[in-house]
Design a protein around this motif. Structure first.
Motif, PDB file in Angstrom:
ATOM      1  N   TYR A   8       0.815  -1.214   0.000  1.00 41.50           N
ATOM      2  CA  TYR A   8       0.000   0.000   0.000  1.00 41.50           C
ATOM      3  C   TYR A   8       0.848   1.264   0.000  1.00 41.50           C
ATOM      4  CZ  TYR A   8       0.932   0.684   4.957  1.00 41.50           C
ATOM      5  OH  TYR A   8       1.552   0.906   6.151  1.00 41.50           O
ATOM      6  N   PHE A   9       0.210   2.326  -0.423  1.00 44.55           N
ATOM      7  CA  PHE A   9       0.757   3.673  -0.382  1.00 44.55           C
ATOM      8  C   PHE A   9      -0.370   4.573   0.112  1.00 44.55           C
ATOM      9  CE2 PHE A   9       0.838   7.843  -2.469  1.00 44.55           C
ATOM     10  CZ  PHE A   9       2.039   8.340  -1.979  1.00 44.55           C
ATOM     11  N   ARG A  10      -0.091   5.452   1.068  1.00 43.07           N
ATOM     12  CA  ARG A  10      -1.107   6.357   1.623  1.00 43.07           C
ATOM     13  C   ARG A  10      -0.515   7.750   1.725  1.00 43.07           C
ATOM     14  NH1 ARG A  10      -3.342   8.262   6.593  1.00 43.07           N
ATOM     15  NH2 ARG A  10      -5.606   8.013   6.629  1.00 43.07           N
ATOM     16  N   ALA A  27       1.511   7.512  -8.396  1.00 43.69           N
ATOM     17  CA  ALA A  27       0.640   6.355  -8.628  1.00 43.69           C
ATOM     18  C   ALA A  27       1.204   5.477  -9.737  1.00 43.69           C
ATOM     19  CB  ALA A  27      -0.775   6.819  -8.977  1.00 43.69           C
ATOM     20  N   ALA A  28       1.627   6.077 -10.826  1.00 42.62           N
ATOM     21  CA  ALA A  28       2.199   5.305 -11.935  1.00 42.62           C
ATOM     22  C   ALA A  28       3.441   4.543 -11.486  1.00 42.62           C
ATOM     23  CB  ALA A  28       2.522   6.233 -13.102  1.00 42.62           C
ATOM     24  N   ALA A  29       4.307   5.188 -10.717  1.00 41.95           N
ATOM     25  CA  ALA A  29       5.535   4.535 -10.255  1.00 41.95           C
ATOM     26  C   ALA A  29       5.226   3.348  -9.340  1.00 41.95           C
ATOM     27  CB  ALA A  29       6.427   5.545  -9.529  1.00 41.95           C
ATOM     28  N   ALA A  43      -5.594   3.778 -14.448  1.00 40.49           N
ATOM     29  CA  ALA A  43      -5.505   4.118 -13.028  1.00 40.49           C
ATOM     30  C   ALA A  43      -5.123   5.579 -12.838  1.00 40.49           C
ATOM     31  CB  ALA A  43      -4.506   3.205 -12.315  1.00 40.49           C
ATOM     32  N   VAL A  44      -4.196   6.072 -13.631  1.00 38.11           N
ATOM     33  CA  VAL A  44      -3.783   7.472 -13.523  1.00 38.11           C
ATOM     34  C   VAL A  44      -4.936   8.393 -13.933  1.00 38.11           C
ATOM     35  CG1 VAL A  44      -2.226   9.202 -14.536  1.00 38.11           C
ATOM     36  CG2 VAL A  44      -1.316   7.043 -13.671  1.00 38.11           C
ATOM     37  N   LEU A  45      -5.697   8.015 -14.949  1.00 39.69           N
ATOM     38  CA  LEU A  45      -6.889   8.770 -15.324  1.00 39.69           C
ATOM     39  C   LEU A  45      -7.859   8.836 -14.138  1.00 39.69           C
ATOM     40  CD1 LEU A  45      -8.855   9.918 -17.676  1.00 39.69           C
ATOM     41  CD2 LEU A  45      -9.756   7.590 -17.622  1.00 39.69           C
ATOM     42  N   CYS A  46      -8.052   7.702 -13.475  1.00 38.60           N
ATOM     43  CA  CYS A  46      -8.976   7.645 -12.337  1.00 38.60           C
ATOM     44  C   CYS A  46      -8.462   8.432 -11.137  1.00 38.60           C
ATOM     45  CB  CYS A  46      -9.240   6.194 -11.961  1.00 38.60           C
ATOM     46  SG  CYS A  46     -10.149   5.286 -13.231  1.00 38.60           S
ATOM     47  N   LEU A  65      -5.248   9.872  -0.375  1.00 38.40           N
ATOM     48  CA  LEU A  65      -5.151   8.889  -1.451  1.00 38.40           C
ATOM     49  C   LEU A  65      -4.569   7.618  -0.864  1.00 38.40           C
ATOM     50  CD1 LEU A  65      -5.114   8.040  -4.495  1.00 38.40           C
ATOM     51  CD2 LEU A  65      -2.780   8.957  -4.567  1.00 38.40           C
ATOM     52  N   LEU A  66      -5.263   6.506  -1.042  1.00 34.93           N
ATOM     53  CA  LEU A  66      -4.793   5.200  -0.584  1.00 34.93           C
ATOM     54  C   LEU A  66      -4.776   4.254  -1.770  1.00 34.93           C
ATOM     55  CD1 LEU A  66      -4.032   3.134   1.645  1.00 34.93           C
ATOM     56  CD2 LEU A  66      -6.502   2.736   1.936  1.00 34.93           C
TER      57      LEU A  66
END
Length: 148
Positions: A8-10, A27-29, A43-46, A65-66
């Motif tokens: 996860y990333f938060r 997010a892309a990375a 995902a990046v669009l979202c 953002l999670l």
């Protein structure tokens, strides 16, 4: 064999345009690092749409953002302090606004929103790496799942 743990990333942020651009790159990375390369573009669009909505529909623009990834699913959630749930409608293609959630709904495997004591969570999911292929941003079908 046990499934790999969820990664996860938060990040708390104010969803100003500069921060949104920064979160798109992050997010892309993370998705590439987690070997979910095939969902980076949708995902990046979202992420852009969810963070932009947090900016537009909250007083402060503050949100969280999670991103979570397992072997079978990626879930991205944006939490904010608004109780207004997202609305998807057939867009007017000649206007500048109103098509983001429509395109989001056609780009993911599932999405929904949950009311929370602080406001709401809006989430999206991409499923299964082994069955993934290019997503059709207009022809896909998903229905939101709402919980209170």
């Amino acid at each position: 064999m046990a499934e790999a743990p969820t990664r996860y990333f938060r990040q708390r942020l104010n969803s100003d345009p500069e921060a949104i651009g920064h979160m798109r790159r992050i997010a892309a990375a993370f998705l590439r690092n987690w070997r979910w390369d095939h969902v980076v573009d949708p995902a990046v669009l979202c992420v852009t749409e969810l963070l932009s909505n947090a900016r537009q529909h909250t007083v402060s623009g503050n949100c969280v953002l999670l991103m979570q990834a397992s072997a079978s699913c990626v879930r991205i959630t944006v939490s904010d302090n608004s109780e207004a749930l997202p609305v998807v409608c057939e867009p007017d293609w000649l206007t500048e606004r109103g098509r983001g959630m429509f395109l989001l709904s056609k780009s993911v495997d599932a999405w929904g929103a949950n009311l929370t004591p602080q406001g709401k969570d809006v989430w999206i999911e991409f499923w299964g790496r082994e069955t993934a292929g290019p997503r059709d941003a207009v022809a896909g079908t998903t229905q939101p799942r709402w919980t209170a």
